[in-house]
Enzyme design. Sequence first.
Site, PDB file in Angstrom:
ATOM      1  N   HIS B  12       0.825  -1.214   0.000  1.00 38.92           N
ATOM      2  CA  HIS B  12       0.000   0.000   0.000  1.00 38.92           C
ATOM      3  C   HIS B  12       0.867   1.275   0.000  1.00 38.92           C
ATOM      4  O   HIS B  12       0.526   2.276   0.623  1.00 38.92           O
ATOM      5  CB  HIS B  12      -1.025  -0.028   1.144  1.00 38.92           C
ATOM      6  CG  HIS B  12      -0.448  -0.065   2.541  1.00 38.92           C
ATOM      7  ND1 HIS B  12      -1.020  -0.783   3.562  1.00 38.92           N
ATOM      8  CD2 HIS B  12       0.628   0.533   3.094  1.00 38.92           C
ATOM      9  CE1 HIS B  12      -0.319  -0.605   4.674  1.00 38.92           C
ATOM     10  NE2 HIS B  12       0.685   0.192   4.413  1.00 38.92           N
ATOM     11  N   HIS B  60      -1.632   5.021   9.669  1.00 37.80           N
ATOM     12  CA  HIS B  60      -0.273   5.517   9.955  1.00 37.80           C
ATOM     13  C   HIS B  60      -0.349   6.777  10.815  1.00 37.80           C
ATOM     14  O   HIS B  60       0.045   7.852  10.384  1.00 37.80           O
ATOM     15  CB  HIS B  60       0.465   5.771   8.651  1.00 37.80           C
ATOM     16  CG  HIS B  60       0.595   4.549   7.783  1.00 37.80           C
ATOM     17  ND1 HIS B  60      -0.453   4.015   7.057  1.00 37.80           N
ATOM     18  CD2 HIS B  60       1.652   3.727   7.541  1.00 37.80           C
ATOM     19  CE1 HIS B  60      -0.039   2.935   6.402  1.00 37.80           C
ATOM     20  NE2 HIS B  60       1.230   2.739   6.674  1.00 37.80           N
ATOM     21  N   HIS B 195      10.869  -2.956   3.458  1.00 38.66           N
ATOM     22  CA  HIS B 195      11.217  -1.535   3.472  1.00 38.66           C
ATOM     23  C   HIS B 195      11.557  -1.101   4.887  1.00 38.66           C
ATOM     24  O   HIS B 195      11.028  -1.635   5.855  1.00 38.66           O
ATOM     25  CB  HIS B 195      10.116  -0.636   2.895  1.00 38.66           C
ATOM     26  CG  HIS B 195       8.804  -0.548   3.647  1.00 38.66           C
ATOM     27  ND1 HIS B 195       8.057  -1.637   4.016  1.00 38.66           N
ATOM     28  CD2 HIS B 195       8.092   0.532   4.052  1.00 38.66           C
ATOM     29  CE1 HIS B 195       6.941  -1.230   4.615  1.00 38.66           C
ATOM     30  NE2 HIS B 195       6.941   0.086   4.661  1.00 38.66           N
ATOM     31  N   GLU B 242       4.591  -4.894   8.646  1.00 39.91           N
ATOM     32  CA  GLU B 242       3.210  -4.791   8.132  1.00 39.91           C
ATOM     33  C   GLU B 242       2.754  -6.071   7.454  1.00 39.91           C
ATOM     34  O   GLU B 242       1.552  -6.334   7.362  1.00 39.91           O
ATOM     35  CB  GLU B 242       3.123  -3.677   7.067  1.00 39.91           C
ATOM     36  CG  GLU B 242       3.269  -2.272   7.574  1.00 39.91           C
ATOM     37  CD  GLU B 242       3.300  -1.253   6.423  1.00 39.91           C
ATOM     38  OE1 GLU B 242       3.085  -0.083   6.729  1.00 39.91           O
ATOM     39  OE2 GLU B 242       3.542  -1.605   5.253  1.00 39.91           O
TER      40      GLU B 242
END
Lengths: 119, 281
Positions: B12, B60, B195, B242
């Site tokens: 996402h 977030h 990431h 995530e």
Amino acid sequence: MVNQRNLGGSIKNTYVFDLEMSERGRRINDFAESLNLSANRDKFKLDSDAFMDRFELTAREKKLVIDNDWLNLVKAGGNIYNVIRIAALFNIGLYPMGAQQIGLSYEEFLQTRNVKGAT
Amino acid sequence: MARVVAGIGTSHVPSIGAVVDKGEQDSPAWKPLFDAYEPVKSWLADEVKVDEVIVIYNDHACDFSFAKYPTFAVGMSAEYEIADEGFGVRPLPSIKGNLEFSAHICRHLVYEEEFDITICRDMKVEHGLLVPMNLCFSHGEDWPVRVIPVQVNVLQHPIPTALRCYKLGKALRRAVETYGHDLNVAVMGTGGMSHQLHGERFGHLNTEFDNWFLNKIEVDPQALCDMTHDEMMDQAGAEAVELIMWLTMRGAITDDAHRIHRNYYAPMTTGMGLITMQDTL
């Protein structure tokens, strides 16, 4: 029960946002989350010092913000997504912000990527 | 009765949303990503004919703040507004919900599954949910599907274990299957892949890990359930944790489900992965 943090905080150059970091960064994160309202972004731009005082940022924390010291904002407990929000106040995007954290210029950082056009 | 007709795992990454807003999907740097989703869009619309999507995502620090940050939160609203994440509000139609279906899911999770979720009657949605919507569905004035947002804390440790996320998927499947309306439901797990956005390890990518994860999520999700957060963060970067949300998708389809689509693209700082799966009948 499996210990989920089984490496004992030993992941190199990584500051996992846990409860201790969250508590340390309480003021920075409260400030940054307020920036989800455009009216607050305007208030910061009008008088950054007064606006940060509303969230009781310490003198050091305020300086980190004004100096755009992203790495030390992270170490001071700023969640990375909140640090991204603060950088946006200064029109600084994710990649220049990240490049600074690893001590590279934006251009140098782009050279390390697979597809430099995908910014 | 309602049924789970598709499982989708997708990244996402917020820059994807910016590309959509600028209409640059066909640019050389982005075409490889968007092209991979074209068959997914037509598959969801024309073959599996999805009515509702349960989207597993993380907020977030946008609509939720660390002052109060729920571990699992389920939306129960007829409409979810597009949130301002600090950069302005994206020009997208609001997300439409399904109050009755949400209420059923919430009751089932709490009473039958002992998942004591936070129920949110007012919930704005951000890139964690909206980027997957952009990738998998086309919209005009409105989106073609209704959405049940399921928000997971993957930011402030302690976060749920990978196994717990997988079990949530199993529980969601039973919630869907006990809903007495004829609905085709897709379950989407979002986030990742490798990431790290903070610290002197910014830009860490692990393509080998990402491809291993794509293999395992398909044929051996238990191997992923056995991973600790630290192992995942060590290999794939701190923000890659995530990926535990993909296990909720995997739990919601059958053990012997099979893959339909798969893609991987890692242009900048995040491995952008895609998998779609379907129960084997």
